[in-house]
Write a protein that holds these residues in place. Structure first.
Motif, short mmCIF file in Angstrom:
data_model
loop_
_atom_site.label_atom_id
_atom_site.label_comp_id
_atom_site.label_asym_id
_atom_site.label_seq_id
_atom_site.Cartn_x
_atom_site.Cartn_y
_atom_site.Cartn_z
N LYS A 107 2.51 12.89 -2.84
CA LYS A 107 2.42 13.94 -1.82
C LYS A 107 1.10 13.90 -1.07
N ASN A 108 0.01 13.68 -1.80
CA ASN A 108 -1.30 13.73 -1.14
C ASN A 108 -1.63 12.44 -0.37
N MET A 109 -0.68 11.50 -0.33
CA MET A 109 -0.87 10.31 0.48
C MET A 109 -0.23 10.45 1.86
N SER A 110 0.45 11.59 2.09
CA SER A 110 1.16 11.77 3.36
C SER A 110 0.22 11.76 4.56
N GLY A 111 -1.02 12.13 4.36
CA GLY A 111 -1.98 12.12 5.46
C GLY A 111 -2.51 10.74 5.78
N TYR A 112 -2.28 9.79 4.88
CA TYR A 112 -2.81 8.43 5.06
C TYR A 112 -1.72 7.41 5.41
N ILE A 113 -0.48 7.70 5.00
CA ILE A 113 0.62 6.75 5.23
C ILE A 113 1.70 7.43 6.07
N SER A 114 2.07 6.82 7.17
CA SER A 114 3.13 7.37 8.02
C SER A 114 4.46 7.35 7.28
N THR A 115 5.24 8.41 7.47
CA THR A 115 6.56 8.49 6.84
C THR A 115 7.42 7.29 7.19
N GLY A 116 7.26 6.79 8.40
CA GLY A 116 8.06 5.65 8.83
C GLY A 116 7.76 4.36 8.09
N TRP A 117 6.63 4.33 7.37
CA TRP A 117 6.26 3.13 6.62
C TRP A 117 6.69 3.18 5.16
N ILE A 118 7.09 4.35 4.68
CA ILE A 118 7.39 4.48 3.25
C ILE A 118 8.59 3.63 2.84
N ILE A 119 9.70 3.77 3.55
CA ILE A 119 10.92 3.03 3.17
C ILE A 119 10.75 1.53 3.39
N PRO A 120 10.17 1.05 4.51
CA PRO A 120 9.92 -0.40 4.63
C PRO A 120 9.04 -0.94 3.49
N THR A 121 8.05 -0.14 3.07
CA THR A 121 7.22 -0.57 1.94
C THR A 121 8.05 -0.69 0.67
N MET A 122 8.98 0.25 0.46
CA MET A 122 9.87 0.18 -0.70
C MET A 122 10.72 -1.09 -0.66
N TYR A 123 11.27 -1.39 0.51
CA TYR A 123 12.08 -2.61 0.65
C TYR A 123 11.24 -3.85 0.31
N ALA A 124 9.98 -3.86 0.77
CA ALA A 124 9.10 -5.00 0.50
C ALA A 124 8.85 -5.17 -1.00
N MET A 125 8.64 -4.05 -1.70
CA MET A 125 8.41 -4.13 -3.14
C MET A 125 9.68 -4.52 -3.90
N ILE A 126 10.83 -4.06 -3.41
CA ILE A 126 12.10 -4.47 -4.02
C ILE A 126 12.30 -5.97 -3.82
N PHE A 127 11.90 -6.49 -2.66
CA PHE A 127 11.96 -7.92 -2.39
C PHE A 127 11.09 -8.69 -3.39
N CYS A 128 9.90 -8.16 -3.66
CA CYS A 128 9.01 -8.79 -4.65
C CYS A 128 9.64 -8.79 -6.03
N ASN A 129 10.30 -7.70 -6.38
CA ASN A 129 10.99 -7.64 -7.67
C ASN A 129 12.11 -8.68 -7.74
N GLY A 130 12.76 -8.93 -6.60
CA GLY A 130 13.79 -9.96 -6.56
C GLY A 130 13.22 -11.34 -6.85
N ILE A 131 12.01 -11.62 -6.34
CA ILE A 131 11.33 -12.88 -6.65
C ILE A 131 11.08 -12.98 -8.15
#
Length: 442
Positions: A107-131
């Motif tokens: 919650k306290n990261m909302s001022g530093y990270i745009s909401t629009g970047w949260i889900i793309p970041t999740m996809y990127a980490m899921i991609f890393c887990n796939g590797i």
């Protein structure tokens, strides 16, 4: 005639008497617990934020692309390099990926990270887990087969399957309830933060247990090109009719018949049972699988393995159709339970056939081929389910998937009629696996 009472009794804890198997069992349990929690909560979180079935589809695709794309290379590396070091690197990578998701959803990261970047970041980490998964499957398969003697394989398989199923039951349930009730227990604590705290703790425990393993050096050391080595794994599978059709059957049945990705849609929009209901639905399938595996300890499905495999996959397809038609939460749980039960029968048959039919020097590469067919079929199926739900709507997509599964079973039946009457004793296995075959026959 010898007195049966004087005969030595089977040791139910035989596999647990080996230190490395205990470490393997623990690391796999905590990793599976974390993985099941993560897949449950990510699907719910992303759908809750977007209400997009396509967004759900891309969860599966993000993990499947690297897992399938480099699976063969993962098997090659597992055969050629030391497994303990590989697993340490894999677990550290997965831990970092989960830590990133934990941080961006605070919650306290909302001022530093745009909401629009949260889900793309999740996809990127899921991609890393796939590797990571591309290397994880072959490496753990080799550690498992080498952590106990061959005559303990059946007992080890029971413990390994039971541990995995218990983690698969607890993971979704724990994720659903921690996500739903975290703020009621600790005011201000978000469900995502609470759930990922448990995930991170589980991954750290798994990492410590990997560190306790002994070193497992290369099994395959022939000096040949990577291309030739990988081709050997593919050639082995494609020239073994039973292995090829078993893997293909799983790939296409799960591709069309999987409904796990759509459970957040059922939980929020159709059955309206929330995050805790999603956790219970995810748990029901694993519970059905676990109880069925306990029954199969006494009533083995390996009497006529191919016939029983086709029956199990057909039952899987029927339970998917029934789930799609259900409008009752409790009835839906019954059908998900049945889905897990049928799936566990097919899993045991396929895994046993792999152990029996694959020689030692090919295990990593054949396991990698299996990962391409089976290990990522769930994620590819998740992508298909999400896209089908977008095009057809949710319930028609589920009914379509179940019907396609039955069609695949029918096609496989006509292509493999010669395998139907085969009993375990009729199946030819490599010389080094003959002892395990005799154990299973007895």
């Amino acid at each position: 005639m010898p007195d049966p009472l004087s005969q030595p009794k089977a040791d139910s804890f035989a596999a647990l008497r080996y230190k490395d198997f205990r470490s393997y069992l623990g690391m796999r349990f905590f990793f599976t617990l974390a993985y099941q929690m993560q897949t449950t909560v990510l699907g719910f979180y992303i759908y809750q934020m977007t209400h997009s079935k396509v967004a759900i589809a891309f969860i599966g695709l993000s993990e499947a692309l690297p897992a399938v794309g480099i699976a063969l290379y993962g098997g090659y590396i597992a055969d050629k390099y030391e497994k303990r070091k590989m697993l340490l690197m894999i677990y550290i990578g997965v831990l970092i990926s989960s830590l990133v998701i934990f941080i961006v959803t605070l919650k306290n990261m909302s001022g530093y990270i745009s909401t629009g970047w949260i889900i793309p970041t999740m996809y990127a980490m899921i991609f890393c887990n796939g590797i990571a998964r591309a290397f994880y499957g072959p490496a753990t398969f080799i550690v498992y087969t080498k952590s106990v003697p061959r005559d303990v394989y059946p007992n080890a398989s029971t413990w390994s399957s039971t541990g995995w199923q218990i983690a698969s039951i607890l993971g979704p349930m724990l994720a659903g309830f921690s996500y739903a009730f975290a703020d009621k227990i600790i005011p201000g604590l978000s469900g995502m933060t609470a759930t990922f705290s448990i995930i991170l703790i589980s991954l750290v425990i798994a990492l410590v247990l990997v560190y306790r393993l002994k070193k497992y050096p290369a099994v395959f050391v022939a000096k040949e090109s990577i291309k030739k080595s990988l081709s050997a794994g593919l050639h082995f599978v494609f020239n073994n009719k039973m292995l090829l059709y078993a893997m293909s059957l799983d790939l296409f049945s799960v591709f069309f018949g999987g409904v796990v990705a759509l459970l957040p849609v059922f939980a929020l929009d159709i059955l309206k049972v929330g995050a805790e209901g999603l956790g219970v639905m995810r748990m029901a399938s694993s519970l059905g699988a676990a109880l069925t595996m306990i029954i199969m300890v006494k009533y083995s499905p390996m009497g006529k393995p191919w016939r029983n495999l086709l029956i199990a996959v057909a039952g899987f397809g029927c339970s998917i159709i029934a789930f799609g038609l259900s409008t009752s939460f409790y009835l839906s749980l019954i059908f998900l339970f049945a889905q897990g039960a049928f799936d566990s029968v097919s899993v045991i048959i396929r895994s046993t056939l792999m152990q029996l039919l694959v020689p030692d020097e090919m295990r990593g590469r054949v396991s990698a081929v299996s990962s391409m067919f089976i290990g990522s079929s769930n994620e590819i199926g998740d992508f298909e389910s999400g896209m089908a739900a977008k095009l057809l709507n949710t319930i028609p997509a589920v009914l379509f998937g179940g019907s396609m599964t039955l069609m695949i079973v029918t096609f496989t039946y006509f292509k493999t009629k010669s395998l139907l009457p085969l009993k375990l004793k009729d199946i030819h296995v490599p010389k080094e696996n003959a002892e395990k075959k005799e154990e299973l026959e007895s």
